[in-house]
Design a protein around this motif. Structure first.
Motif, short mmCIF file in Angstrom:
data_model
loop_
_atom_site.label_atom_id
_atom_site.label_comp_id
_atom_site.label_asym_id
_atom_site.label_seq_id
_atom_site.Cartn_x
_atom_site.Cartn_y
_atom_site.Cartn_z
N LYS A 1 0.84 -1.21 0.00
CA LYS A 1 0.00 0.00 0.00
C LYS A 1 0.87 1.25 0.00
N GLY A 2 0.49 2.23 -0.82
CA GLY A 2 1.15 3.53 -0.81
C GLY A 2 2.54 3.55 -1.41
N LEU A 3 2.78 2.72 -2.41
CA LEU A 3 4.12 2.65 -2.99
C LEU A 3 4.31 3.56 -4.21
N THR A 4 3.29 4.31 -4.57
CA THR A 4 3.46 5.28 -5.66
C THR A 4 4.22 6.48 -5.12
N ILE A 5 4.73 7.30 -6.01
CA ILE A 5 5.47 8.50 -5.58
C ILE A 5 4.56 9.39 -4.74
N LYS A 6 3.33 9.58 -5.22
CA LYS A 6 2.39 10.41 -4.48
C LYS A 6 2.09 9.78 -3.12
N GLY A 7 1.90 8.47 -3.06
CA GLY A 7 1.61 7.79 -1.82
C GLY A 7 2.75 7.89 -0.82
N VAL A 8 3.97 7.81 -1.32
CA VAL A 8 5.14 7.92 -0.44
C VAL A 8 5.21 9.32 0.17
N TYR A 9 4.96 10.34 -0.65
CA TYR A 9 5.02 11.71 -0.14
C TYR A 9 3.86 12.00 0.82
N VAL A 10 2.65 11.54 0.48
CA VAL A 10 1.50 11.78 1.36
C VAL A 10 1.70 11.08 2.69
N SER A 11 2.15 9.83 2.67
CA SER A 11 2.37 9.12 3.93
C SER A 11 3.51 9.74 4.73
N GLY A 12 4.52 10.26 4.04
CA GLY A 12 5.63 10.92 4.73
C GLY A 12 5.17 12.17 5.47
N TYR A 13 4.39 13.02 4.79
CA TYR A 13 3.86 14.20 5.46
C TYR A 13 2.90 13.83 6.57
N ALA A 14 2.12 12.76 6.38
CA ALA A 14 1.20 12.31 7.42
C ALA A 14 1.96 11.85 8.67
N VAL A 15 3.08 11.16 8.46
CA VAL A 15 3.90 10.72 9.59
C VAL A 15 4.45 11.91 10.36
N PHE A 16 4.94 12.92 9.63
CA PHE A 16 5.48 14.10 10.31
C PHE A 16 4.38 14.86 11.07
N ALA A 17 3.20 14.97 10.48
CA ALA A 17 2.10 15.66 11.15
C ALA A 17 1.65 14.89 12.39
N ALA A 18 1.49 13.59 12.25
CA ALA A 18 1.06 12.77 13.40
C ALA A 18 2.10 12.80 14.51
N THR A 19 3.37 12.81 14.13
CA THR A 19 4.44 12.88 15.13
C THR A 19 4.39 14.20 15.89
N ALA A 20 4.20 15.30 15.17
CA ALA A 20 4.15 16.61 15.83
C ALA A 20 2.98 16.68 16.81
N VAL A 21 1.80 16.23 16.37
CA VAL A 21 0.62 16.29 17.23
C VAL A 21 0.81 15.38 18.44
N ALA A 22 1.25 14.15 18.22
CA ALA A 22 1.40 13.20 19.33
C ALA A 22 2.49 13.65 20.30
N THR A 23 3.59 14.19 19.80
CA THR A 23 4.67 14.67 20.68
C THR A 23 4.19 15.82 21.54
N LEU A 24 3.50 16.78 20.95
CA LEU A 24 3.00 17.92 21.73
C LEU A 24 1.97 17.46 22.76
N TYR A 25 1.13 16.52 22.37
CA TYR A 25 0.13 16.03 23.31
C TYR A 25 0.80 15.28 24.47
N LEU A 26 1.72 14.41 24.17
CA LEU A 26 2.39 13.64 25.24
C LEU A 26 3.25 14.52 26.13
N ALA A 27 3.87 15.55 25.55
CA ALA A 27 4.80 16.38 26.32
C ALA A 27 4.06 17.43 27.17
N PHE A 28 3.02 18.02 26.60
CA PHE A 28 2.39 19.14 27.31
C PHE A 28 0.91 18.91 27.60
N GLY A 29 0.30 17.91 27.01
CA GLY A 29 -1.14 17.71 27.18
C GLY A 29 -1.52 16.83 28.34
N LEU A 30 -0.61 16.02 28.80
CA LEU A 30 -0.94 15.10 29.91
C LEU A 30 -0.62 15.71 31.25
#
Length: 173
Positions: free
Chosen positions: A144-173
């Motif tokens: 799944k997601g092995l096209t160029i577009k899929g690789v870029y979309v999943s890459g940006y999704a990983v960075f966004a999810a990481t930023a949200v989860a890191t901020l929540y774990l660090a300052f939200g709890l």
């Protein structure tokens, strides 16, 4: 003889050296000279300087695929190193009784809020990024997601999810 014989062919059929000299001529194609060890090293270093160099990473424009791959490796090493360090710290408990969970919790509780959040973010970022990017790699493993577009979309999704989860774990709890 009206054909041109290759030296490897002549060796294979076992042609006599006299016939080889007749067919190939009596010219020497390579000349050699004896060098002492210092001259040999100097010649080798001169040849090494003339070799083409492979390009350095600085000539490439950073792409998300390159950054994500490097960061995945770095966070993996950081997580592994942190677990080894924590295990070694707890192994020192018999020698240094002050190193136990109760003392570490008291120490952490006494820190200012910004320091607590920063330390939690320092721990949360590698864990969340490596986890989300690991899921991305598992998706690739099932095709799944092995096209160029899929690789870029999943890459940006990983960075966004990481930023949200890191901020929540660090300052939200």
């Amino acid at each position: 003889m009206s054909f041109i014989a290759r030296p490897s062919l002549l060796r294979a059929v076992g042609t006599a050296p006299a016939l080889r000299a007749t067919l190939l001529g009596s010219r020497r194609f390579v000349s050699t000279e004896k060098l002492n060890e210092l001259e040999n090293l100097k010649l080798l270093n001169t040849q090494r300087l003339a070799r083409p160099r492979s390009p350095d990473l600085t000539i490439y424009r950073p792409q998300i695929t390159m950054v994500a791959s490097g960061l995945h490796r770095i966070t993996g090493v950081a997580i592994g190193g942190a677990f080894y360090a924590a295990a070694l710290v707890y192994l020192l408990h018999p020698i240094y009784p002050a190193i136990d969970s109760a003392h570490l919790i008291d120490f952490f509780h006494g820190l200012p809020t910004l320091a607590k959040g920063s330390l939690k973010a320092l721990v949360a970022f590698p864990l969340t990024y490596h986890s989300f990017n690991g899921i991305r790699h598992l998706m690739w493993d099932v095709g799944k997601g092995l096209t160029i577009k899929g690789v870029y979309v999943s890459g940006y999704a990983v960075f966004a999810a990481t930023a949200v989860a890191t901020l929540y774990l660090a300052f939200g709890l």
